[in-house]
Design a protein around this motif. Structure first.
Motif, PDB file in Angstrom:
ATOM      1  N   THR A  46      90.199 147.317   6.458  1.00  0.00           N
ATOM      2  CA  THR A  46      91.096 146.623   7.382  1.00  0.00           C
ATOM      3  C   THR A  46      91.198 147.461   8.652  1.00  0.00           C
ATOM      4  O   THR A  46      91.819 148.526   8.650  1.00  0.00           O
ATOM      5  CB  THR A  46      92.500 146.439   6.774  1.00  0.00           C
ATOM      6  N   PRO A  47      90.574 147.020   9.734  1.00  0.00           N
ATOM      7  CA  PRO A  47      90.560 147.841  10.945  1.00  0.00           C
ATOM      8  C   PRO A  47      91.870 147.738  11.724  1.00  0.00           C
ATOM      9  O   PRO A  47      92.658 146.803  11.539  1.00  0.00           O
ATOM     10  CB  PRO A  47      89.415 147.230  11.753  1.00  0.00           C
ATOM     11  N   ILE A  48      92.077 148.694  12.590  1.00  0.00           N
ATOM     12  CA  ILE A  48      93.144 148.612  13.587  1.00  0.00           C
ATOM     13  C   ILE A  48      92.571 147.900  14.803  1.00  0.00           C
ATOM     14  O   ILE A  48      91.501 148.265  15.291  1.00  0.00           O
ATOM     15  CB  ILE A  48      93.642 150.011  13.982  1.00  0.00           C
ATOM     16  N   GLU A  49      93.254 146.878  15.291  1.00  0.00           N
ATOM     17  CA  GLU A  49      92.802 146.191  16.499  1.00  0.00           C
ATOM     18  C   GLU A  49      93.479 146.797  17.715  1.00  0.00           C
ATOM     19  O   GLU A  49      94.703 146.903  17.770  1.00  0.00           O
ATOM     20  CB  GLU A  49      93.093 144.693  16.437  1.00  0.00           C
ATOM     21  N   ILE A  50      92.669 147.187  18.688  1.00  0.00           N
ATOM     22  CA  ILE A  50      93.158 147.753  19.941  1.00  0.00           C
ATOM     23  C   ILE A  50      92.697 146.829  21.060  1.00  0.00           C
ATOM     24  O   ILE A  50      91.514 146.504  21.152  1.00  0.00           O
ATOM     25  CB  ILE A  50      92.592 149.171  20.169  1.00  0.00           C
ATOM     26  N   ILE A  51      93.631 146.408  21.903  1.00  0.00           N
ATOM     27  CA  ILE A  51      93.289 145.511  23.009  1.00  0.00           C
ATOM     28  C   ILE A  51      93.480 146.265  24.317  1.00  0.00           C
ATOM     29  O   ILE A  51      94.562 146.800  24.582  1.00  0.00           O
ATOM     30  CB  ILE A  51      94.165 144.244  22.990  1.00  0.00           C
ATOM     31  N   ASP A  52      92.412 146.330  25.116  1.00  0.00           N
ATOM     32  CA  ASP A  52      92.532 147.074  26.367  1.00  0.00           C
ATOM     33  C   ASP A  52      93.090 146.194  27.477  1.00  0.00           C
ATOM     34  O   ASP A  52      93.422 145.022  27.261  1.00  0.00           O
ATOM     35  CB  ASP A  52      91.205 147.728  26.756  1.00  0.00           C
ATOM     36  N   GLN A  53      93.179 146.746  28.695  1.00  0.00           N
ATOM     37  CA  GLN A  53      93.843 146.049  29.792  1.00  0.00           C
ATOM     38  C   GLN A  53      93.091 144.806  30.254  1.00  0.00           C
ATOM     39  O   GLN A  53      93.659 143.939  30.911  1.00  0.00           O
ATOM     40  CB  GLN A  53      94.042 146.995  30.989  1.00  0.00           C
ATOM     41  N   THR A  54      91.801 144.692  29.901  1.00  0.00           N
ATOM     42  CA  THR A  54      91.021 143.522  30.298  1.00  0.00           C
ATOM     43  C   THR A  54      91.033 142.424  29.246  1.00  0.00           C
ATOM     44  O   THR A  54      90.525 141.329  29.481  1.00  0.00           O
ATOM     45  CB  THR A  54      89.557 143.908  30.578  1.00  0.00           C
ATOM     46  N   GLY A  55      91.577 142.736  28.062  1.00  0.00           N
ATOM     47  CA  GLY A  55      91.566 141.776  26.966  1.00  0.00           C
ATOM     48  C   GLY A  55      90.451 142.010  25.963  1.00  0.00           C
ATOM     49  O   GLY A  55      90.309 141.253  24.998  1.00  0.00           O
ATOM     50  N   SER A  56      89.640 143.047  26.169  1.00  0.00           N
ATOM     51  CA  SER A  56      88.610 143.385  25.185  1.00  0.00           C
ATOM     52  C   SER A  56      89.281 143.834  23.889  1.00  0.00           C
ATOM     53  O   SER A  56      90.256 144.584  23.920  1.00  0.00           O
ATOM     54  CB  SER A  56      87.718 144.513  25.705  1.00  0.00           C
ATOM     55  N   ARG A  57      88.759 143.380  22.758  1.00  0.00           N
ATOM     56  CA  ARG A  57      89.330 143.711  21.454  1.00  0.00           C
ATOM     57  C   ARG A  57      88.424 144.721  20.738  1.00  0.00           C
ATOM     58  O   ARG A  57      87.267 144.440  20.465  1.00  0.00           O
ATOM     59  CB  ARG A  57      89.470 142.448  20.609  1.00  0.00           C
ATOM     60  N   LEU A  58      88.984 145.884  20.451  1.00  0.00           N
ATOM     61  CA  LEU A  58      88.263 146.934  19.744  1.00  0.00           C
ATOM     62  C   LEU A  58      88.800 147.002  18.310  1.00  0.00           C
ATOM     63  O   LEU A  58      90.017 146.940  18.091  1.00  0.00           O
ATOM     64  CB  LEU A  58      88.442 148.283  20.417  1.00  0.00           C
ATOM     65  N   HIS A  59      87.904 147.132  17.347  1.00  0.00           N
ATOM     66  CA  HIS A  59      88.302 147.234  15.940  1.00  0.00           C
ATOM     67  C   HIS A  59      87.828 148.585  15.408  1.00  0.00           C
ATOM     68  O   HIS A  59      86.628 148.873  15.397  1.00  0.00           O
ATOM     69  CB  HIS A  59      87.723 146.077  15.140  1.00  0.00           C
ATOM     70  N   ARG A  60      88.809 149.373  14.954  1.00  0.00           N
ATOM     71  CA  ARG A  60      88.541 150.772  14.616  1.00  0.00           C
ATOM     72  C   ARG A  60      88.975 151.085  13.184  1.00  0.00           C
ATOM     73  O   ARG A  60      90.043 150.659  12.739  1.00  0.00           O
ATOM     74  CB  ARG A  60      89.285 151.685  15.591  1.00  0.00           C
ATOM     75  N   PHE A  61      88.144 151.848  12.479  1.00  0.00           N
ATOM     76  CA  PHE A  61      88.501 152.335  11.150  1.00  0.00           C
ATOM     77  C   PHE A  61      87.560 153.487  10.790  1.00  0.00           C
ATOM     78  O   PHE A  61      86.557 153.726  11.467  1.00  0.00           O
ATOM     79  CB  PHE A  61      88.410 151.222  10.094  1.00  0.00           C
ATOM     80  N   ARG A  62      87.892 154.202   9.744  1.00  0.00           N
ATOM     81  CA  ARG A  62      87.031 155.286   9.266  1.00  0.00           C
ATOM     82  C   ARG A  62      86.234 154.786   8.071  1.00  0.00           C
ATOM     83  O   ARG A  62      86.790 154.407   7.037  1.00  0.00           O
ATOM     84  CB  ARG A  62      87.856 156.521   8.880  1.00  0.00           C
ATOM     85  N   GLY A  63      84.919 154.758   8.248  1.00  0.00           N
ATOM     86  CA  GLY A  63      84.036 154.319   7.182  1.00  0.00           C
ATOM     87  C   GLY A  63      83.554 155.486   6.354  1.00  0.00           C
ATOM     88  O   GLY A  63      83.342 156.582   6.867  1.00  0.00           O
TER      89      GLY A  63
END
Length: 270
Positions: A46-63
Motif C-alpha cells: 500500500t503506497p503513500i500517495e504524494i501530490i505535487d504542486q502541479t497535480g502529479s501523483r507520486l506513489h512511494r513505498f519500500r519494496g
C-alpha cells in the motif's frame, strides 16, 4: 471522448529499496475508474500517495527483495478545464533546468526566431525541432539534454520536448515538460510533450507529431524529465524485466468525425 490507459511493469528488486512511481493519471484528470496495484507474490504493498504542486501523483513505498509486479489501468473521460497557474510557476518555467538549458541555446534562439512572438513563435519552434531532429528509438541516452539533441539531430520524445522547452524559454516563453499516455502512439510507450504558456493558458506541443494531442492523458508535469520519471529508486538496485504501456480511445456507438491533428493549432492538455 473516453480513453483507456494501462501500464504493466515487472521488476526484480535486489535489496530493500525506496521506490517512487509516477504512472497514474494526474490529479485533475477526470478518471472514471482506476486500479493501481503493487504485488510481490502474496504480498500487496500500500503506497503513500504524494501530490505535487502541479497535480502529479507520486506513489512511494519500500519494496523488499524479489519480483515486483506493478499494474495500472484507468478509464479517463473528457478533459476538464485547466487549473490556474501561479506567478511562481510561470517564473520557474522560464529558468534553465538540467535537461533544458535555455541559457546555452539563447544565442541561436534569438537569431533564429527574432521578431516572433505568441502563437507564431510556438509554431516556428515546433516546425524547427520537427525538421531538425530525427526520431530514433534506442540511440539517445537518458542523460541527453536539449544541447545534446541540437548537436546530434536525433532523439526520442523526451529529447524533442527538451529542445522545444529550451528554445521557448530562451525566447522568454514559460515552457514545461509533461509525461503522458498517448493513444495511437507508435511505438507505444510513455510519451513526453512540451507545453508553452501564452496569455494565461498552457498549450501542448508535440514536435514528434506521433500522437493526436487532443487525446493525451497527463501523468506528470515538471521542469524537465528529471521531475517526471515514471520510476525512481534509492538505497539499492533493481532490474526492469518487462514494461508494457498501452492507450487507446474507447469506441463509441456513433463516433463524431474529426480532422487529424494539424500540430500547428493551439491545443490544451488539462
Amino acid at each position: 471522448m473516453q480513453r483507456i490507459v494501462t501500464a504493466e511493469l515487472d521488476l526484480e528488486l535486489a535489496a530493500s529499496i525506496d521506490l517512487i512511481f509516477q504512472i497514474t493519471a494526474a490529479q485533475y484528470t477526470p478518471v472514471v475508474t482506476e486500479n493501481l496495484t503493487f504485488s510481490q507474490g502474496e504480498r500487496v504493498y500500500t503506497p503513500i500517495e504524494i501530490i505535487d504542486q502541479t497535480g502529479s501523483r507520486l506513489h512511494r513505498f519500500r519494496g523488499e527483495p524479489g519480483a515486483l509486479a506493478v499494474r495500472y489501468d484507468a478509464v479517463v473521460d473528457a478533459q476538464p478545464t485547466s487549473r490556474p497557474t501561479s506567478d511562481l510557476e510561470a517564473v520557474t518555467y522560464l529558468r534553465p533546468s538540467r535537461y533544458a538549458q535555455s541559457d546555452e541555446v539563447f544565442s541561436q534562439a534569438r537569431r533564429q526566431f527574432r521578431g516572433l512572438a505568441g502563437a507564431e513563435l510556438v509554431a516556428a519552434v515546433t516546425d524547427f525541432v520537427a525538421g531538425a531532429v530525427a526520431y530514433t528509438p534506442g540511440l539517445s541516452l537518458g542523460t541527453d539534454s536539449a544541447v545534446t539533441t541540437l548537436m546530434t539531430g536525433q532523439g526520442v520524445c523526451r529529447d524533442f520536448a527538451h529542445l522545444v522547452i529550451a528554445l521557448l524559454r530562451a525566447m522568454d516563453v514559460p515552457a514545461r515538460y509533461t509525461a503522458c499516455y498517448a493513444p495511437g502512439l507508435e511505438p507505444m510507450d510513455f510519451h513526453a510533450v512540451a507545453e508553452a504558456y501564452l496569455d494565461g493558458t498552457w498549450y501542448v506541443i508535440d514536435a514528434t507529431r506521433l500522437a493526436d494531442r487532443r487525446s493525451l492523458v497527463r501523468i506528470a508535469t515538471g521542469r524537465d524529465a528529471a521531475d517526471c520519471a515514471f520510476l525512481s529508486y534509492h538505497g539499492g538496485n533493481l532490474t526492469l524485466d518487462r514494461m508494457r504501456v498501452d492507450a487507446w480511445v474507447a469506441p463509441t456507438e456513433a463516433p463524431a468525425p474529426t480532422a487529424p491533428d494539424d500540430f500547428t493549432s493551439l491545443v490544451q492538455l488539462a
